[in-house]
Motif scaffolding. Structure first.
Motif, PDB file in Angstrom:
ATOM      1  N   ALA A 267       0.831  -1.198   0.000  1.00 37.32           N
ATOM      2  CA  ALA A 267       0.000   0.000   0.000  1.00 37.32           C
ATOM      3  C   ALA A 267       0.868   1.251   0.000  1.00 37.32           C
ATOM      4  O   ALA A 267       2.015   1.234   0.437  1.00 37.32           O
ATOM      5  N   MET A 268       0.274   2.336  -0.495  1.00 39.91           N
ATOM      6  CA  MET A 268       0.993   3.603  -0.557  1.00 39.91           C
ATOM      7  C   MET A 268       0.875   4.410   0.732  1.00 39.91           C
ATOM      8  O   MET A 268       1.620   5.377   0.914  1.00 39.91           O
ATOM      9  N   THR A 269      -0.060   4.041   1.609  1.00 42.40           N
ATOM     10  CA  THR A 269      -0.211   4.753   2.874  1.00 42.40           C
ATOM     11  C   THR A 269      -0.443   3.773   4.011  1.00 42.40           C
ATOM     12  O   THR A 269      -1.075   2.717   3.830  1.00 42.40           O
ATOM     13  N   THR A 270       0.043   4.124   5.198  1.00 41.46           N
ATOM     14  CA  THR A 270      -0.205   3.320   6.386  1.00 41.46           C
ATOM     15  C   THR A 270      -1.682   3.353   6.750  1.00 41.46           C
ATOM     16  O   THR A 270      -2.249   2.345   7.193  1.00 41.46           O
ATOM     17  N   GLU A 271      -2.312   4.499   6.538  1.00 45.05           N
ATOM     18  CA  GLU A 271      -3.720   4.661   6.892  1.00 45.05           C
ATOM     19  C   GLU A 271      -4.606   3.667   6.146  1.00 45.05           C
ATOM     20  O   GLU A 271      -5.578   3.145   6.706  1.00 45.05           O
ATOM     21  N   SER A 272      -4.288   3.407   4.878  1.00 48.02           N
ATOM     22  CA  SER A 272      -5.121   2.479   4.107  1.00 48.02           C
ATOM     23  C   SER A 272      -5.017   1.054   4.640  1.00 48.02           C
ATOM     24  O   SER A 272      -5.994   0.292   4.587  1.00 48.02           O
ATOM     25  N   VAL A 273      -3.848   0.681   5.164  1.00 45.72           N
ATOM     26  CA  VAL A 273      -3.698  -0.658   5.738  1.00 45.72           C
ATOM     27  C   VAL A 273      -4.453  -0.749   7.067  1.00 45.72           C
ATOM     28  O   VAL A 273      -5.140  -1.743   7.341  1.00 45.72           O
ATOM     29  N   TYR A 274      -4.333   0.294   7.895  1.00 47.47           N
ATOM     30  CA  TYR A 274      -5.110   0.324   9.136  1.00 47.47           C
ATOM     31  C   TYR A 274      -6.602   0.179   8.828  1.00 47.47           C
ATOM     32  O   TYR A 274      -7.323  -0.569   9.487  1.00 47.47           O
ATOM     33  N   SER A 275      -7.074   0.914   7.829  1.00 46.83           N
ATOM     34  CA  SER A 275      -8.487   0.868   7.463  1.00 46.83           C
ATOM     35  C   SER A 275      -8.893  -0.530   7.012  1.00 46.83           C
ATOM     36  O   SER A 275      -9.968  -1.032   7.384  1.00 46.83           O
ATOM     37  N   PHE A 276      -8.039  -1.172   6.216  1.00 45.10           N
ATOM     38  CA  PHE A 276      -8.308  -2.530   5.745  1.00 45.10           C
ATOM     39  C   PHE A 276      -8.398  -3.494   6.923  1.00 45.10           C
ATOM     40  O   PHE A 276      -9.328  -4.308   7.006  1.00 45.10           O
ATOM     41  N   LEU A 277      -7.437  -3.410   7.846  1.00 45.45           N
ATOM     42  CA  LEU A 277      -7.427  -4.308   8.998  1.00 45.45           C
ATOM     43  C   LEU A 277      -8.633  -4.071   9.898  1.00 45.45           C
ATOM     44  O   LEU A 277      -9.245  -5.026  10.395  1.00 45.45           O
ATOM     45  N   CYS A 279     -11.551  -3.002   9.035  1.00 47.76           N
ATOM     46  CA  CYS A 279     -12.743  -3.519   8.356  1.00 47.76           C
ATOM     47  C   CYS A 279     -12.788  -5.046   8.362  1.00 47.76           C
ATOM     48  O   CYS A 279     -13.799  -5.651   8.720  1.00 47.76           O
ATOM     49  N   GLN A 280     -11.692  -5.675   7.980  1.00 48.21           N
ATOM     50  CA  GLN A 280     -11.688  -7.128   7.812  1.00 48.21           C
ATOM     51  C   GLN A 280     -11.695  -7.883   9.135  1.00 48.21           C
ATOM     52  O   GLN A 280     -12.183  -9.013   9.204  1.00 48.21           O
ATOM     53  N   LEU A 281     -11.147  -7.293  10.192  1.00 40.99           N
ATOM     54  CA  LEU A 281     -11.035  -7.993  11.475  1.00 40.99           C
ATOM     55  C   LEU A 281     -12.037  -7.499  12.506  1.00 40.99           C
ATOM     56  O   LEU A 281     -11.967  -7.871  13.682  1.00 40.99           O
ATOM     57  N   SER A 282     -12.976  -6.670  12.077  1.00 43.03           N
ATOM     58  CA  SER A 282     -13.932  -6.084  13.021  1.00 43.03           C
ATOM     59  C   SER A 282     -14.767  -7.137  13.734  1.00 43.03           C
ATOM     60  O   SER A 282     -15.177  -6.953  14.882  1.00 43.03           O
ATOM     61  N   SER A 286     -16.075 -10.092  19.204  1.00 42.86           N
ATOM     62  CA  SER A 286     -16.816 -11.081  19.992  1.00 42.86           C
ATOM     63  C   SER A 286     -15.900 -12.113  20.633  1.00 42.86           C
ATOM     64  O   SER A 286     -16.275 -12.769  21.613  1.00 42.86           O
ATOM     65  N   LEU A 287     -14.686 -12.277  20.089  1.00 45.49           N
ATOM     66  CA  LEU A 287     -13.713 -13.217  20.647  1.00 45.49           C
ATOM     67  C   LEU A 287     -12.668 -12.529  21.510  1.00 45.49           C
ATOM     68  O   LEU A 287     -12.236 -13.069  22.523  1.00 45.49           O
ATOM     69  N   LEU A 288     -12.268 -11.322  21.108  1.00 46.37           N
ATOM     70  CA  LEU A 288     -11.161 -10.632  21.766  1.00 46.37           C
ATOM     71  C   LEU A 288     -11.615  -9.538  22.727  1.00 46.37           C
ATOM     72  O   LEU A 288     -10.809  -9.008  23.495  1.00 46.37           O
ATOM     73  N   GLY A 289     -12.882  -9.176  22.681  1.00 47.68           N
ATOM     74  CA  GLY A 289     -13.384  -8.110  23.533  1.00 47.68           C
ATOM     75  C   GLY A 289     -13.374  -6.763  22.869  1.00 47.68           C
ATOM     76  O   GLY A 289     -14.257  -5.938  23.070  1.00 47.68           O
ATOM     77  N   VAL A 290     -12.354  -6.523  22.055  1.00 55.10           N
ATOM     78  CA  VAL A 290     -12.205  -5.273  21.308  1.00 55.10           C
ATOM     79  C   VAL A 290     -11.739  -5.633  19.911  1.00 55.10           C
ATOM     80  O   VAL A 290     -10.866  -6.500  19.739  1.00 55.10           O
ATOM     81  N   ALA A 291     -12.295  -4.997  18.891  1.00 54.86           N
ATOM     82  CA  ALA A 291     -11.857  -5.253  17.527  1.00 54.86           C
ATOM     83  C   ALA A 291     -10.431  -4.757  17.325  1.00 54.86           C
ATOM     84  O   ALA A 291     -10.091  -3.661  17.780  1.00 54.86           O
ATOM     85  N   PRO A 292      -9.574  -5.506  16.656  1.00 51.65           N
ATOM     86  CA  PRO A 292      -8.205  -5.056  16.389  1.00 51.65           C
ATOM     87  C   PRO A 292      -8.168  -3.763  15.576  1.00 51.65           C
ATOM     88  O   PRO A 292      -9.005  -3.533  14.713  1.00 51.65           O
ATOM     89  N   TYR A 293      -7.201  -2.925  15.883  1.00 52.01           N
ATOM     90  CA  TYR A 293      -6.930  -1.686  15.140  1.00 52.01           C
ATOM     91  C   TYR A 293      -8.148  -0.772  15.099  1.00 52.01           C
ATOM     92  O   TYR A 293      -8.428  -0.119  14.107  1.00 52.01           O
TER      93      TYR A 293
END
Length: 294
Positions: A267-277, A279-282, A286-293
């Protein structure tokens, strides 16, 4: 010699850290509770004195997740690797054992290597057929705001997963090294972040199915050729109809019957990877208590 060790077992029907040891330059922070009280998960934050990894540091961690337990290993900020002194390489080694019906999520912020830094990390995971494992492993180009773009000397990251202690399930190494004829920056071009996400095991099956479909749909949009182009690719810099995608991702399965999924990202930006993570790991809240990132 170990720099840190954490053992998580079930105590009173709940996951609990029954042993925690660390010494300079590593420290663990284990909050009493992260997320809703009904969620059974132990969160472990790793920090280093001085705010980063100094040239020549050697850190070795051992994590043991007992049967039926859930553990999250994360950071409070990006892992900064300071410049190399006298060509010394900084090293981190993580060895983790995940028990039956247990889940370990390794979800750090990205590694950021300063100019001339040399850094190598090795992560070894030993799992059972019913174990679940999430790994996020990523690196930025460096202190881009200061003009340091892929300016470090060496970055090496190895992730190995073994089933039933000794059967290789996933073996992977990423190596970025300044070359005699081309620099890392020349090879990476406009991309500022590379990342890898690994999902394995029954507790993450619903995320595996979702992320495969999402990556397929995302890339079909990103890589669609504009209708005005000739349909011939050629050199992307010379074709006015083609632009280099700002975010690239691929997804593939591994292991018997495709028990694991690996996603690779540039990716060209760190922000876009954070956004992807995010979204995909939200769904993992229910397993971890808090969604990652979050």
């Amino acid at each position: 010699m170990e720099t840190g060790k954490v053992v998580v077992e079930r105590v009173g029907g709940k996951s609990a850290a029954i042993h925690c040891y660390s010494k300079y330059p590593l420290k663990f922070i284990i909050p009493n509770k992260v997320g809703p009280s009904q969620i059974d998960a132990v969160w472990i934050y790793t920090i280093t004195y001085g705010g980063g990894i100094v040239s020549g540091d050697a850190i070795k961690c051992d994590i043991s997740v007992g049967d039926g337990c859930t553990t999250v290993l994360t950071t409070q900020a990006s892992t900064k690797v300071y410049k190399s002194v006298e060509s010394k390489c900084s090293e981190q080694v993580l060895e983790a054992r995940i028990g039956s019906d247990a889940l370990l999520a390794v979800i750090p912020d990205p590694v950021t290597c300063f100019s001339t830094a040399k850094y190598s990390q090795t992560q070894v995971f030993k799992v059972f057929p019913s174990s679940s494992l999430l790994i996020v492993d990523w690196i930025t180009s460096g202190r881009y705001g200061r003009g340091e773009k892929w300016d470090f000397e060496l970055y090496k990251s190895t992730n190995n997963i073994f089933l039933d202690a000794d059967e290789p399930l996933f073996l992977d190494t990423i190596l970025l090294e300044q070359g005699r004829y081309s620099s890392i920056a020349e090879r990476m071009q406009d991309y500022q972040v590379i990342a890898m996400v690994i999902l394995l095991g029954p507790k993450l099956k619903f995320i595996q199915d979702q992320i495969q479909e999402n990556v397929k749909n995302l890339m079909s949009q990103q890589l669609r050729i504009p209708s005005g182009s000739s349909g011939r690719y050629g050199d992307i810099d010379d074709n006015p109809f083609l632009t280099r995608p700002s975010f690239l991702a691929s997804c593939s399965v591994f292991g018997q019957k495709g028990r694991g999924v690996v996603v690779r990202i540039a990716a060209m930006t760190t922000e876009s990877v954070y956004s992807f993570l995010q979204c995909q790991l939200s769904g993992l809240d229910s397993l971890l208590g808090v969604a990652p990132y979050r």
